[in-house]
Design a protein around this motif. Structure first.
Motif, PDB file in Angstrom:
ATOM      1  N   MET A   1       0.842  -1.189   0.000  1.00  0.00           N
ATOM      2  CA  MET A   1       0.000   0.000   0.000  1.00  0.00           C
ATOM      3  C   MET A   1       0.878   1.240   0.000  1.00  0.00           C
ATOM      4  O   MET A   1       1.899   1.297   0.686  1.00  0.00           O
ATOM      5  CB  MET A   1      -0.897   0.009   1.247  1.00  0.00           C
ATOM      6  N   GLU A   2       0.480   2.238  -0.781  1.00  0.00           N
ATOM      7  CA  GLU A   2       1.222   3.489  -0.826  1.00  0.00           C
ATOM      8  C   GLU A   2       1.191   4.165   0.537  1.00  0.00           C
ATOM      9  O   GLU A   2       0.163   4.219   1.203  1.00  0.00           O
ATOM     10  CB  GLU A   2       0.606   4.426  -1.871  1.00  0.00           C
ATOM     11  N   THR A   3       2.354   4.647   0.988  1.00  0.00           N
ATOM     12  CA  THR A   3       2.448   5.291   2.289  1.00  0.00           C
ATOM     13  C   THR A   3       2.538   6.800   2.122  1.00  0.00           C
ATOM     14  O   THR A   3       3.462   7.291   1.472  1.00  0.00           O
ATOM     15  CB  THR A   3       3.673   4.781   3.071  1.00  0.00           C
ATOM     16  N   VAL A   4       1.582   7.498   2.688  1.00  0.00           N
ATOM     17  CA  VAL A   4       1.556   8.953   2.628  1.00  0.00           C
ATOM     18  C   VAL A   4       1.925   9.535   3.990  1.00  0.00           C
ATOM     19  O   VAL A   4       2.691  10.475   4.092  1.00  0.00           O
ATOM     20  CB  VAL A   4       0.166   9.464   2.206  1.00  0.00           C
ATOM     21  N   PHE A   5       1.376   8.942   5.034  1.00  0.00           N
ATOM     22  CA  PHE A   5       1.641   9.384   6.399  1.00  0.00           C
ATOM     23  C   PHE A   5       2.582   8.404   7.084  1.00  0.00           C
ATOM     24  O   PHE A   5       2.447   7.184   6.932  1.00  0.00           O
ATOM     25  CB  PHE A   5       0.329   9.472   7.191  1.00  0.00           C
ATOM     26  N   ASN A   6       3.521   8.924   7.844  1.00  0.00           N
ATOM     27  CA  ASN A   6       4.431   8.074   8.618  1.00  0.00           C
ATOM     28  C   ASN A   6       4.552   8.642  10.034  1.00  0.00           C
ATOM     29  O   ASN A   6       3.896   9.622  10.386  1.00  0.00           O
ATOM     30  CB  ASN A   6       5.797   7.968   7.937  1.00  0.00           C
ATOM     31  N   LEU A   7       5.406   8.033  10.843  1.00  0.00           N
ATOM     32  CA  LEU A   7       5.508   8.421  12.248  1.00  0.00           C
ATOM     33  C   LEU A   7       6.001   9.848  12.439  1.00  0.00           C
ATOM     34  O   LEU A   7       5.772  10.450  13.489  1.00  0.00           O
ATOM     35  CB  LEU A   7       6.428   7.456  12.997  1.00  0.00           C
ATOM     36  N   SER A   8       6.659  10.396  11.443  1.00  0.00           N
ATOM     37  CA  SER A   8       7.174  11.765  11.571  1.00  0.00           C
ATOM     38  C   SER A   8       6.171  12.818  11.095  1.00  0.00           C
ATOM     39  O   SER A   8       6.397  14.010  11.275  1.00  0.00           O
ATOM     40  CB  SER A   8       8.483  11.918  10.796  1.00  0.00           C
ATOM     41  N   THR A   9       5.064  12.386  10.485  1.00  0.00           N
ATOM     42  CA  THR A   9       4.057  13.336  10.008  1.00  0.00           C
ATOM     43  C   THR A   9       3.348  13.969  11.198  1.00  0.00           C
ATOM     44  O   THR A   9       2.926  13.276  12.119  1.00  0.00           O
ATOM     45  CB  THR A   9       3.014  12.642   9.119  1.00  0.00           C
ATOM     46  N   LYS A  10       3.210  15.290  11.173  1.00  0.00           N
ATOM     47  CA  LYS A  10       2.547  15.984  12.276  1.00  0.00           C
ATOM     48  C   LYS A  10       1.041  15.743  12.234  1.00  0.00           C
ATOM     49  O   LYS A  10       0.451  15.653  11.154  1.00  0.00           O
ATOM     50  CB  LYS A  10       2.856  17.478  12.218  1.00  0.00           C
ATOM     51  N   THR A  11       0.446  15.646  13.411  1.00  0.00           N
ATOM     52  CA  THR A  11      -0.985  15.315  13.479  1.00  0.00           C
ATOM     53  C   THR A  11      -1.844  16.359  12.775  1.00  0.00           C
ATOM     54  O   THR A  11      -2.820  16.023  12.108  1.00  0.00           O
ATOM     55  CB  THR A  11      -1.445  15.174  14.940  1.00  0.00           C
ATOM     56  N   GLY A  12      -1.489  17.631  12.915  1.00  0.00           N
ATOM     57  CA  GLY A  12      -2.253  18.681  12.240  1.00  0.00           C
ATOM     58  C   GLY A  12      -2.139  18.590  10.733  1.00  0.00           C
ATOM     59  O   GLY A  12      -3.110  18.849  10.008  1.00  0.00           O
ATOM     60  N   GLU A  13      -0.953  18.210  10.254  1.00  0.00           N
ATOM     61  CA  GLU A  13      -0.750  18.063   8.810  1.00  0.00           C
ATOM     62  C   GLU A  13      -1.605  16.947   8.242  1.00  0.00           C
ATOM     63  O   GLU A  13      -2.133  17.052   7.129  1.00  0.00           O
ATOM     64  CB  GLU A  13       0.734  17.782   8.534  1.00  0.00           C
TER      65      GLU A  13
END
Length: 237
Positions: A1-13
């Motif tokens: 599956m394509e990954t857009v969000f990861n552990l470093s992505t900010k919650t607001g983003e």
């Protein structure tokens, strides 16, 4: 599956890019408004949540969203965002705050002797109510008109005033976030006793609805509208 969000992505983003993800974050009580500048991995570790599962849900939601065209919040103009905030979130507050004032007072009066925490619920809610009422009036009478005027023309003195007012609004949001956290704690995650009457149960349900709407409301301002305006002000100063 394509990954857009990861552990470093900010919650607001995450919520800015895909508003529907707010439902997932709310389910795990992940703050994306006042705490929207924190990487989701930090929050997951702090709460000891299942990171891979949450990221899979978020990324699956993003992939699914590609199947239908949609307009994200950051694609809206400042005026469109302001109109949405007023007609959706401010109107919601205008309806629910007076209602909850009656409910929290009635429940405290009837059950306060047996449930001393209701005194704290009553106090915390009314502190929040006063703060929110003053906050929305300030936004509608001063802050939002300044933002809309800036798109036409704004004197340097007004630009400084707007910058300061946005700082005040963000400070108000922090205060509201603290009160919400205390309300959730004192109500045991908005869990009414098994014997609670319908008004008691409804009071806690509506307090949780208020929290949910405020998360969306503060997110739109803290993570989208205000940063955009501040960047625009820097460019012309």
């Amino acid at each position: 599956m394509e990954t857009v969000f990861n552990l470093s992505t900010k919650t607001g983003e995450i919520v800015t890019r895909l508003p529907e993800t707010s439902t997932i974050l709310k389910k795990y009580k992940i703050d994306f408004c006042c705490g929207g500048n924190r990487p989701i991995g930090d929050v997951i570790a702090e709460k000891n949540l299942n990171g891979p599962d949450i990221l899979e849900q978020l990324n699956s939601a993003f992939i699914k969203s590609l199947e239908k065209p949609s307009v994200t919040w950051d694609e809206m103009t400042n005026k469109e965002l302001i109109h949405h905030i007023i007609t959706t979130h401010h109107q919601f507050l205008n309806l629910i705050l007076p209602e909850l004032s009656q409910f929290t007072t009635k429940v405290f009066r009837v059950h306060g002797n047996h449930c001393p925490e209701l005194a704290q619920v009553h106090k915390l809610f009314h502190s929040l109510k006063i703060d929110l009422e003053q906050h929305t009036i300030e936004e509608e009478n001063v802050v939002f008109p300044l933002i809309e005027a800036f798109e036409e023309q704004l004197a340097k003195e007004q630009m400084r005033e707007l910058t300061a007012k946005i700082g005040d609004m963000e400070g108000d949001h922090e205060g509201a976030g603290d009160l919400l956290r205390k309300l959730r704690e004192v109500t045991n995650e908005y869990t009414a006793p098994d014997w609670a009457c319908m008004t008691y149960q409804l009071t806690y349900q509506k307090l949780e609805q208020l929290e949910s709407d405020l998360f969306e409301h503060i997110h739109l301002e803290n993570n989208i509208l205000f940063p955009r305006v501040l960047n625009e002000l820097k460019e012309v100063q």
